[in-house]
Motif scaffolding. Structure first.
Motif, PDB file in Angstrom:
ATOM      1  N   ALA A   1     -20.910 -34.353 -76.915  1.00  0.00           N
ATOM      2  CA  ALA A   1     -21.723 -34.182 -78.122  1.00  0.00           C
ATOM      3  C   ALA A   1     -22.900 -33.246 -77.847  1.00  0.00           C
ATOM      4  O   ALA A   1     -23.255 -32.406 -78.682  1.00  0.00           O
ATOM      5  CB  ALA A   1     -22.216 -35.531 -78.619  1.00  0.00           C
ATOM      6  N   ASP A   2     -23.515 -33.384 -76.671  1.00  0.00           N
ATOM      7  CA  ASP A   2     -24.644 -32.509 -76.308  1.00  0.00           C
ATOM      8  C   ASP A   2     -24.179 -31.065 -76.182  1.00  0.00           C
ATOM      9  O   ASP A   2     -24.910 -30.137 -76.547  1.00  0.00           O
ATOM     10  CB  ASP A   2     -25.272 -32.976 -74.990  1.00  0.00           C
ATOM     11  N   LEU A   3     -22.975 -30.867 -75.650  1.00  0.00           N
ATOM     12  CA  LEU A   3     -22.444 -29.508 -75.495  1.00  0.00           C
ATOM     13  C   LEU A   3     -22.229 -28.858 -76.863  1.00  0.00           C
ATOM     14  O   LEU A   3     -22.573 -27.686 -77.070  1.00  0.00           O
ATOM     15  CB  LEU A   3     -21.135 -29.544 -74.710  1.00  0.00           C
ATOM     16  N   ILE A   4     -21.673 -29.628 -77.800  1.00  0.00           N
ATOM     17  CA  ILE A   4     -21.452 -29.104 -79.148  1.00  0.00           C
ATOM     18  C   ILE A   4     -22.785 -28.753 -79.809  1.00  0.00           C
ATOM     19  O   ILE A   4     -22.901 -27.756 -80.523  1.00  0.00           O
ATOM     20  CB  ILE A   4     -20.678 -30.132 -79.997  1.00  0.00           C
ATOM     21  N   ALA A   5     -23.821 -29.570 -79.550  1.00  0.00           N
ATOM     22  CA  ALA A   5     -25.123 -29.373 -80.193  1.00  0.00           C
ATOM     23  C   ALA A   5     -26.003 -28.368 -79.456  1.00  0.00           C
ATOM     24  O   ALA A   5     -27.057 -27.991 -79.974  1.00  0.00           O
ATOM     25  CB  ALA A   5     -25.856 -30.715 -80.295  1.00  0.00           C
ATOM     26  N   SER A   6     -25.600 -27.924 -78.266  1.00  0.00           N
ATOM     27  CA  SER A   6     -26.462 -27.040 -77.471  1.00  0.00           C
ATOM     28  C   SER A   6     -26.670 -25.716 -78.194  1.00  0.00           C
ATOM     29  O   SER A   6     -25.725 -25.109 -78.680  1.00  0.00           O
ATOM     30  CB  SER A   6     -25.859 -26.796 -76.082  1.00  0.00           C
ATOM     31  N   ASP A   7     -27.935 -25.290 -78.268  1.00  0.00           N
ATOM     32  CA  ASP A   7     -28.243 -24.037 -78.964  1.00  0.00           C
ATOM     33  C   ASP A   7     -29.051 -23.076 -78.101  1.00  0.00           C
ATOM     34  O   ASP A   7     -29.649 -22.128 -78.593  1.00  0.00           O
ATOM     35  CB  ASP A   7     -28.985 -24.311 -80.279  1.00  0.00           C
ATOM     36  N   ASN A   8     -29.097 -23.351 -76.789  1.00  0.00           N
ATOM     37  CA  ASN A   8     -29.716 -22.406 -75.867  1.00  0.00           C
ATOM     38  C   ASN A   8     -29.043 -22.546 -74.503  1.00  0.00           C
ATOM     39  O   ASN A   8     -28.283 -23.491 -74.263  1.00  0.00           O
ATOM     40  CB  ASN A   8     -31.240 -22.613 -75.764  1.00  0.00           C
ATOM     41  N   GLU A   9     -29.320 -21.605 -73.628  1.00  0.00           N
ATOM     42  CA  GLU A   9     -28.626 -21.545 -72.335  1.00  0.00           C
ATOM     43  C   GLU A   9     -28.873 -22.779 -71.485  1.00  0.00           C
ATOM     44  O   GLU A   9     -27.961 -23.315 -70.853  1.00  0.00           O
ATOM     45  CB  GLU A   9     -29.081 -20.288 -71.579  1.00  0.00           C
ATOM     46  N   ALA A  10     -30.134 -23.248 -71.464  1.00  0.00           N
ATOM     47  CA  ALA A  10     -30.468 -24.390 -70.616  1.00  0.00           C
ATOM     48  C   ALA A  10     -29.757 -25.657 -71.085  1.00  0.00           C
ATOM     49  O   ALA A  10     -29.213 -26.416 -70.277  1.00  0.00           O
ATOM     50  CB  ALA A  10     -31.985 -24.597 -70.606  1.00  0.00           C
ATOM     51  N   ALA A  11     -29.763 -25.906 -72.401  1.00  0.00           N
ATOM     52  CA  ALA A  11     -29.092 -27.088 -72.940  1.00  0.00           C
ATOM     53  C   ALA A  11     -27.592 -27.026 -72.659  1.00  0.00           C
ATOM     54  O   ALA A  11     -26.963 -28.037 -72.320  1.00  0.00           O
ATOM     55  CB  ALA A  11     -29.351 -27.193 -74.442  1.00  0.00           C
ATOM     56  N   HIS A  12     -27.021 -25.833 -72.769  1.00  0.00           N
ATOM     57  CA  HIS A  12     -25.600 -25.652 -72.476  1.00  0.00           C
ATOM     58  C   HIS A  12     -25.308 -25.944 -71.009  1.00  0.00           C
ATOM     59  O   HIS A  12     -24.334 -26.624 -70.671  1.00  0.00           O
ATOM     60  CB  HIS A  12     -25.186 -24.220 -72.830  1.00  0.00           C
ATOM     61  N   GLN A  13     -26.167 -25.438 -70.115  1.00  0.00           N
ATOM     62  CA  GLN A  13     -25.957 -25.624 -68.680  1.00  0.00           C
ATOM     63  C   GLN A  13     -26.017 -27.094 -68.290  1.00  0.00           C
ATOM     64  O   GLN A  13     -25.179 -27.583 -67.525  1.00  0.00           O
ATOM     65  CB  GLN A  13     -27.020 -24.833 -67.905  1.00  0.00           C
ATOM     66  N   VAL A  14     -26.995 -27.818 -68.832  1.00  0.00           N
ATOM     67  CA  VAL A  14     -27.150 -29.241 -68.511  1.00  0.00           C
ATOM     68  C   VAL A  14     -25.966 -30.042 -69.057  1.00  0.00           C
ATOM     69  O   VAL A  14     -25.419 -30.905 -68.371  1.00  0.00           O
ATOM     70  CB  VAL A  14     -28.480 -29.781 -69.073  1.00  0.00           C
ATOM     71  N   ALA A  15     -25.567 -29.752 -70.298  1.00  0.00           N
ATOM     72  CA  ALA A  15     -24.444 -30.473 -70.900  1.00  0.00           C
ATOM     73  C   ALA A  15     -23.153 -30.233 -70.119  1.00  0.00           C
ATOM     74  O   ALA A  15     -22.364 -31.164 -69.893  1.00  0.00           O
ATOM     75  CB  ALA A  15     -24.270 -30.059 -72.355  1.00  0.00           C
ATOM     76  N   MET A  16     -22.921 -28.984 -69.682  1.00  0.00           N
ATOM     77  CA  MET A  16     -21.725 -28.680 -68.905  1.00  0.00           C
ATOM     78  C   MET A  16     -21.731 -29.423 -67.574  1.00  0.00           C
ATOM     79  O   MET A  16     -20.693 -29.970 -67.145  1.00  0.00           O
ATOM     80  CB  MET A  16     -21.645 -27.167 -68.655  1.00  0.00           C
TER      81      MET A  16
END
Length: 478
Positions: free
Chosen positions: A135-150
């Motif tokens: 869910a966090d990956l789908i909601a990620s809207d910046n590089e850092a949020a994407h990296q952490v979710a992955m």
């Protein structure tokens, strides 16, 4: 919720598009798919291997609904761990609904929010923390949020928790064994090694708990309030930061009467900038409401950018008033990082810049103000867009991005944070009991509680209410 039937939902966003993907999952997914699919080469979908793609048509009786590509995934080698079929059709909303209604008539049920990922969790394809990371990956809207979710979806966080839980469980087994032989007064668990393990677990838990401050910022962004007197260039600065004409700019004092917000990514971190009404004494009722909102936004913001009109301060000799006003803000918000920005620096001579900087630095370093965080002073021209990069770098410096660079585990989920706090409390109780030579049965109670809180994170301990709360926030089709 029935978890042994076959479900269907649109896996792509609703609305018209080039293509749409309709997903079926469950024991009869391939069977139902075969009923409505006609391969251009006459293939029987029931006889096809897993992870294969087939061209054909979806037919309703003798009526062709669309030409499609059908993907077949045989369980347990699928996202949900069940038989799965994905139909890639043309993106007309009419076609989407026709195909879904056809599948419902042939034995499917509409999926509930998050039901695909819930099935993946229940079938052991993901643990609970990994499912939440989806869910966090789908909601990620910046590089850092994407990296952490992955990183979390790949199991970085859950693997670390699993290692701690396994080591603690091994010692817990020895402690429990001692209870079976309590009359013989024997020790199976080496107390020195156990103490070392508890120290190590405590250290890891504290690091993970501390990482939540950064993780929360990465996930939700940093609110930054741009404040100052009227006509100092707050809206111009917002436009310069966003690189677009987001806010109305004019020479009329009090133009901005309500807050204007927008977000940009700086260094992979989301910053939400809030342009506020100018702070001044006014009899205008509407403007007064805007000024009240300014102070509310300052209260909610994590960083305050205090804007000063450098040209006006030098020409009109208003520096004393600015110093007084800034001192009030520092005292009102002692814990917030504040950046003093001297705007319109393009209109200042070198001597004027030096004098203004010196006067404001005196307030920045004034020990009488109730300031517990460093305040930074910058010169820029919002209109000419000079010094904007320096401001962005200063904002980024307030975020600890070292953990991202080092690929460390970062906690972003409030539920995980709460369980870690409770686990740490129980570990500290066990340590205290060990130091006080408490009996094994008392320590065993605290160890069980620590293991319980570890299990809450990964889903080894769960209930229907918890799962409903987590997966109910997912989109339908995931």
């Amino acid at each position: 919720m029935i978890l042994h039937d076959t479900i269907v939902a649109l896996a792509t966003p609703s609305g018209a598009g080039a293509i749409a993907v309709i997903r079926l999952s469950g024991p009869d997914a391939v069977t139902i798919g075969a009923k409505v699919f006609r391969s251009v080469k006459g293939k029987d979908l029931l006889k096809q291997r897993s992870h294969t793609l087939h061209l054909g048509h979806i037919v309703d009786g003798g009526k062709v609904l669309d030409e499609v590509l059908v993907s077949v995934f045989q369980g347990p080698n699928s996202y949900t761990g069940e038989n799965t079929v994905e139909i890639s059709c043309h993106g007309s909303t009419f076609i989407q609904q026709q195909i879904i209604q056809l599948l419902l008539r042939n034995g499917c049920r509409m999926a509930q929010a998050g039901e695909y990922t819930l099935r993946a969790f229940l079938n052991g394809k993901l643990d609970l923390s990994q499912a939440e990371a989806v869910a966090d990956l789908i909601a990620s809207d910046n590089e850092a949020a994407h990296q952490v979710a992955m990183q979390q979806m790949r199991g970085g966080f859950s693997n670390e928790i699993a290692r701690l839980r396994e080591e603690l469980l091994n010692f817990a087994s020895l402690i429990e064994l001692e209870l079976d032989f309590s009359e013989e007064d024997v020790e199976f668990a080496d107390r020195t090694q156990f103490h070392q393990l508890l120290d190590r677990i405590e250290l890891v838990l504290k690091r993970l708990i501390d990482s939540f401050a950064v993780g929360n910022v990465i996930k939700n962004g940093i609110p930054v309030a741009i404040v100052g007197e009227p006509n100092v260039g707050k809206s111009t600065l917002l436009n310069a930061l966003l690189n677009e004409e987001r806010a109305i700019v004019s020479d009329i004092a009090g133009t901005t009467r309500d807050t204007i917000e927008d977000e940009i990514s700086i260094g992979g971190i989301g910053f939400r900038f809030i342009d506020t009404a100018g702070i001044r004494d006014t009899q205008d009722v509407v403007e007064s409401i805007g000024i009240k909102k300014t102070f509310e936004k300052m209260e909610a913001a994590q960083v305050v950018v205090y804007l000063v009109d450098g040209h006006r301060s030098t020409v009109d000799g208003e520096i004393d008033g600015l110093i007084t006003e800034f001192g009030k803000i520092k005292n009102q918000f002692p814990l917030k990082p504040i950046i003093i920005v001297i705007n319109k620096s393009d209109k200042l001579s070198d001597d004027e810049k030096s004098k203004l900087t010196k006067n404001l630095n005196a307030v920045v370093r004034n020990p009488t103000t109730n300031d517990q965080r460093p305040t930074t002073l910058l010169l820029l021209s919002a209109k000419e867009k000079t010094g904007i990069d320096a401001l962005k770098n200063q904002l980024l410096s307030f975020v600890n991005t070292g953990a991202l660079r080092n690929n460390e585990t970062i906690v972003t989920n409030t539920r995980h944070y709460d369980s870690l706090l409770k686990a740490l409390e129980e570990i500290q109780k066990v340590k205290h009991g060990l130091e006080m030579n408490l009996s094994s049965d008392l320590m065993a109670i605290d160890i069980r509680q620590a293991l319980y809180h570890f299990g809450e994170i990964t889903g080894q301990v769960s209930n229907d209410e918890l799962l409903g709360n987590i997966f109910g926030k997912f989109c339908i089709g995931k």
